[in-house]
Design a protein around this motif. Structure first.
Motif, PDB file in Angstrom:
ATOM      1  N   UNK A 115       0.831  -1.205   0.000  1.00 39.51           N
ATOM      2  CA  UNK A 115       0.000   0.000   0.000  1.00 39.51           C
ATOM      3  C   UNK A 115       0.860   1.247   0.000  1.00 39.51           C
ATOM      4  N   UNK A 116       0.273   2.289  -0.544  1.00 42.27           N
ATOM      5  CA  UNK A 116       0.904   3.614  -0.502  1.00 42.27           C
ATOM      6  C   UNK A 116      -0.204   4.652  -0.399  1.00 42.27           C
ATOM      7  N   UNK A 117       0.160   5.809   0.142  1.00 45.50           N
ATOM      8  CA  UNK A 117      -0.808   6.877   0.363  1.00 45.50           C
ATOM      9  C   UNK A 117      -0.198   8.213  -0.022  1.00 45.50           C
ATOM     10  N   UNK A 118      -1.007   9.065  -0.632  1.00 44.60           N
ATOM     11  CA  UNK A 118      -0.634  10.450  -0.915  1.00 44.60           C
ATOM     12  C   UNK A 118      -1.658  11.343  -0.218  1.00 44.60           C
ATOM     13  N   UNK A 119      -1.185  12.361   0.498  1.00 40.78           N
ATOM     14  CA  UNK A 119      -2.075  13.351   1.089  1.00 40.78           C
ATOM     15  C   UNK A 119      -2.379  14.362  -0.011  1.00 40.78           C
ATOM     16  N   UNK A 120      -3.643  14.431  -0.422  1.00 40.59           N
ATOM     17  CA  UNK A 120      -4.013  15.323  -1.526  1.00 40.59           C
ATOM     18  C   UNK A 120      -4.594  16.643  -1.060  1.00 40.59           C
ATOM     19  N   UNK A 121      -5.016  16.716   0.211  1.00 38.62           N
ATOM     20  CA  UNK A 121      -5.549  17.968   0.736  1.00 38.62           C
ATOM     21  C   UNK A 121      -5.346  17.983   2.242  1.00 38.62           C
ATOM     22  N   UNK A 122      -5.107  19.173   2.771  1.00 38.76           N
ATOM     23  CA  UNK A 122      -4.839  19.333   4.193  1.00 38.76           C
ATOM     24  C   UNK A 122      -5.366  20.700   4.611  1.00 38.76           C
ATOM     25  N   UNK A 123      -6.202  20.717   5.653  1.00 40.58           N
ATOM     26  CA  UNK A 123      -6.681  21.998   6.166  1.00 40.58           C
ATOM     27  C   UNK A 123      -7.018  21.871   7.642  1.00 40.58           C
ATOM     28  N   UNK A 124      -6.903  22.969   8.352  1.00 39.32           N
ATOM     29  CA  UNK A 124      -7.273  22.988   9.750  1.00 39.32           C
ATOM     30  C   UNK A 124      -8.788  22.896   9.864  1.00 39.32           C
ATOM     31  N   UNK A 125      -9.261  22.228  10.892  1.00 34.13           N
ATOM     32  CA  UNK A 125     -10.697  22.144  11.137  1.00 34.13           C
ATOM     33  C   UNK A 125     -11.210  23.508  11.568  1.00 34.13           C
ATOM     34  N   UNK A 126     -12.335  23.923  10.988  1.00 36.02           N
ATOM     35  CA  UNK A 126     -12.933  25.205  11.362  1.00 36.02           C
ATOM     36  C   UNK A 126     -13.762  25.085  12.648  1.00 36.02           C
ATOM     37  N   UNK A 127     -14.219  23.879  12.950  1.00 37.22           N
ATOM     38  CA  UNK A 127     -15.098  23.702  14.100  1.00 37.22           C
ATOM     39  C   UNK A 127     -14.435  22.982  15.272  1.00 37.22           C
ATOM     40  N   UNK A 128     -13.246  22.400  15.053  1.00 36.73           N
ATOM     41  CA  UNK A 128     -12.603  21.639  16.117  1.00 36.73           C
ATOM     42  C   UNK A 128     -11.147  22.086  16.285  1.00 36.73           C
ATOM     43  N   UNK A 129     -10.914  23.059  17.164  1.00 41.29           N
ATOM     44  CA  UNK A 129      -9.540  23.521  17.384  1.00 41.29           C
ATOM     45  C   UNK A 129      -8.670  22.348  17.834  1.00 41.29           C
ATOM     46  N   UNK A 130      -7.439  22.348  17.394  1.00 39.22           N
ATOM     47  CA  UNK A 130      -6.529  21.273  17.780  1.00 39.22           C
ATOM     48  C   UNK A 130      -6.581  20.075  16.856  1.00 39.22           C
ATOM     49  N   UNK A 131      -7.359  20.191  15.770  1.00 42.53           N
ATOM     50  CA  UNK A 131      -7.490  19.089  14.820  1.00 42.53           C
ATOM     51  C   UNK A 131      -7.487  19.621  13.397  1.00 42.53           C
ATOM     52  N   UNK A 132      -7.180  18.729  12.462  1.00 48.54           N
ATOM     53  CA  UNK A 132      -7.175  19.097  11.064  1.00 48.54           C
ATOM     54  C   UNK A 132      -7.769  17.997  10.206  1.00 48.54           C
ATOM     55  N   UNK A 133      -8.166  18.362   9.003  1.00 46.27           N
ATOM     56  CA  UNK A 133      -8.780  17.410   8.072  1.00 46.27           C
ATOM     57  C   UNK A 133      -7.796  17.111   6.954  1.00 46.27           C
TER      58      UNK A 133
END
Length: 162
Positions: A115-133
């Motif tokens: 298996x292999x994975x590429x992160x195609x999008x990354x952003x901070x969560x607008x509703x959950x501080x301390x987490x990102x999507x």
């Protein structure tokens, strides 16, 4: 040995949100060789009575493969599972959804999945501080390099504690 002389400890974990980079291929090793027992157990545990997974005599009669196929849901689960130790062990909050799942070629008993994975999008969560999507594009290949599964997965991942 005193506390000040104690060796440094490293605990295996996934990556914090800040550590992920887009457009990087994360290769997950080792691979996983799929056995008949894996396929039969997963298929029966999930109440999938499809003869293509369970009945060798039936499957041998059917073109184009003439053999049992590994359950595609097992293929998908293993694809995601192979990524956990490297990417999300202890840092994921939740899977948010899957899309674009495809199985271009089947897996058979005795095949090894990588298996292999590429992160195609990354952003901070607008509703959950301390987490990102994060959006992951996962790809599974057999031992010959043939793509056997792909999936796009959105996840909620913790940021590194302060």
């Amino acid at each position: 040995m005193t506390e000040t002389d104690a060796p440094r400890r490293v605990v295996q974990r996934g990556l914090w949100f800040e550590e992920f980079e887009t457009d990087v291929v994360y290769e997950h090793r080792p691979g996983r060789t799929i056995t008949e027992a894996d396929n039969v157990l997963f298929t029966t545990l999930t109440m999938n009575t499809q003869a293509l997974h369970l009945d060798a005599a039936f499957s041998e009669q059917l073109p184009p493969f003439h053999q049992r196929l590994v359950n595609s849901m097992f293929t998908l689960s293993t694809l995601i599972g192979l990524s956990v130790a490297q990417l999300t062990q202890g840092t994921i909050v939740a899977n948010l959804g899957f899309s674009e799942v495809a199985f271009p070629k089947p897996l058979f008993h005795g095949d090894t999945m990588y298996a292999e994975t590429v992160v195609t999008d990354k952003r901070e969560s607008r509703s959950r501080p301390g987490e990102g999507i994060l959006t992951f594009a996962h790809t599974a290949r057999n031992q010959h390099g043939d793509i056997v599964a792909t999936a796009v997965r959105k996840t909620l991942v913790r940021k590194e504690p302060a």
